[in-house]
Design a protein around this motif. Sequence first.
Motif, short mmCIF file in Angstrom:
data_model
loop_
_atom_site.label_atom_id
_atom_site.label_comp_id
_atom_site.label_asym_id
_atom_site.label_seq_id
_atom_site.Cartn_x
_atom_site.Cartn_y
_atom_site.Cartn_z
N LEU A 60 28.95 -33.24 16.48
CA LEU A 60 28.53 -33.59 15.12
C LEU A 60 27.55 -34.76 15.14
O LEU A 60 26.67 -34.86 14.30
CB LEU A 60 29.78 -33.96 14.32
N ALA A 175 23.02 -27.96 2.21
CA ALA A 175 24.04 -27.34 3.05
C ALA A 175 25.35 -28.13 2.98
O ALA A 175 26.44 -27.56 2.87
CB ALA A 175 23.55 -27.27 4.50
N LEU B 112 30.55 -32.35 6.06
CA LEU B 112 29.40 -32.63 6.92
C LEU B 112 29.35 -31.63 8.07
O LEU B 112 28.32 -31.03 8.36
CB LEU B 112 29.50 -34.04 7.50
N ARG B 113 30.52 -31.47 8.71
CA ARG B 113 30.58 -30.61 9.90
C ARG B 113 30.23 -29.18 9.54
O ARG B 113 29.40 -28.55 10.16
CB ARG B 113 31.98 -30.70 10.48
N ARG B 114 30.87 -28.67 8.46
CA ARG B 114 30.64 -27.27 8.09
C ARG B 114 29.25 -27.06 7.56
O ARG B 114 28.65 -25.99 7.75
CB ARG B 114 31.66 -26.84 7.05
N GLY B 115 28.70 -28.06 6.84
CA GLY B 115 27.38 -27.91 6.27
C GLY B 115 26.28 -27.95 7.32
O GLY B 115 25.32 -27.19 7.26
N LEU B 116 26.43 -28.84 8.28
CA LEU B 116 25.35 -29.04 9.25
C LEU B 116 25.38 -28.02 10.40
O LEU B 116 24.37 -27.77 11.03
CB LEU B 116 25.41 -30.45 9.83
#
Lengths: 184, 175
Positions: A60, A175, B112-116
Amino acid sequence: MKQTESHKPKVSRLELFLAFSRISLSSFGGAIFWARRELVERQRWLTEREFVDVFTLGQLLPGPNVLNLTVIVGHRFGGWTGAVAAVAGFLGWPCLVVIGMGMLYQRYGALPQAQHALAGMSSVAAGLLLATVIKLATVLPRHWRPWLFGLLAFAGVGVMGWPLFWVIGALAPWAIFAAWKEQD
Amino acid sequence: MDTLDLGGLFLHFLLLWFLAIGGPSTIFPGIHRYVVDVHHLLTNAQFAELYTLAQVAPGPNAMYVTLIGWHLAGWKGVIATTIPLLVPAATLTLLVGHLNERYPNAPTGRALRRGLMPITLGLVFASATILMRTVNHNAYGYLITFVTVAVVLRKPWNPLWLFAGGALVGLAGLV
């Protein structure tokens, strides 16, 4: 937090340096396999679950994910100096190897044989990266939205040749917002 | 190479690495664009060769930036290209690592993790196709690339064997 503290083994700076030197020097074509083997199987510093958590975090964050993992693990066991020891082991050796290669390249890179061999190996390197993407893409949810964002990012950079900064800046907020909305 | 601006190179690489969410291959196009297209420090072929050399070396694949730095300006170049690799990773990793140990299930982190994630994958795919077009000049080159993909997806072999095979095909003068 208590639970992770309780089975956290004592690890010295030197052990960190040596373990990450071993990971680094054996990791041809992808360090993650070797990192797991050393940290989970050989040293047993991390459980399987802890390793997955640390690796996800490393992915991440910006930068090479195994380097991030190195910093996190070094820091967890030895604070700042532990992180420095782990990074020195992980980056120091490849740095020297790569510089040695650079010297050879400057001297022999123009040889036609070396160039022919390198051309063939470049095609392999491209294949390795393609295969990695295909493997990673299997974790994407079966839903149109993530695939659309992925496709837009690919098209902007890979087809249109736009600067990375603008492509990420334009797509990332939407997103993340969409992923945020999706949660209950 | 006289016009090489090491300070500019350092700053640009630093900015790029802060954007390298999901790993170094996401910023491969950015580095290629700066070094080859915008500043003409290396030709396309030189860039491809240095990148490949670094893939054969042990350690993280991102070490190709160190090699580019060495090729451009020796030890000073190594520092200008390698330190930026470390700085964002070190600062953000320590910060987020700290937060994550305190709040392991925070919804912000998950969003954040799922979006990016998909953007990251799209960027790595872009890197792969740019690299493929940069290094392959004929059908044999593309054949090696696709055979590599097929083998890696099906067999747990050490990729060094594939590199050896690629080198042999190259030596035979086919690519």
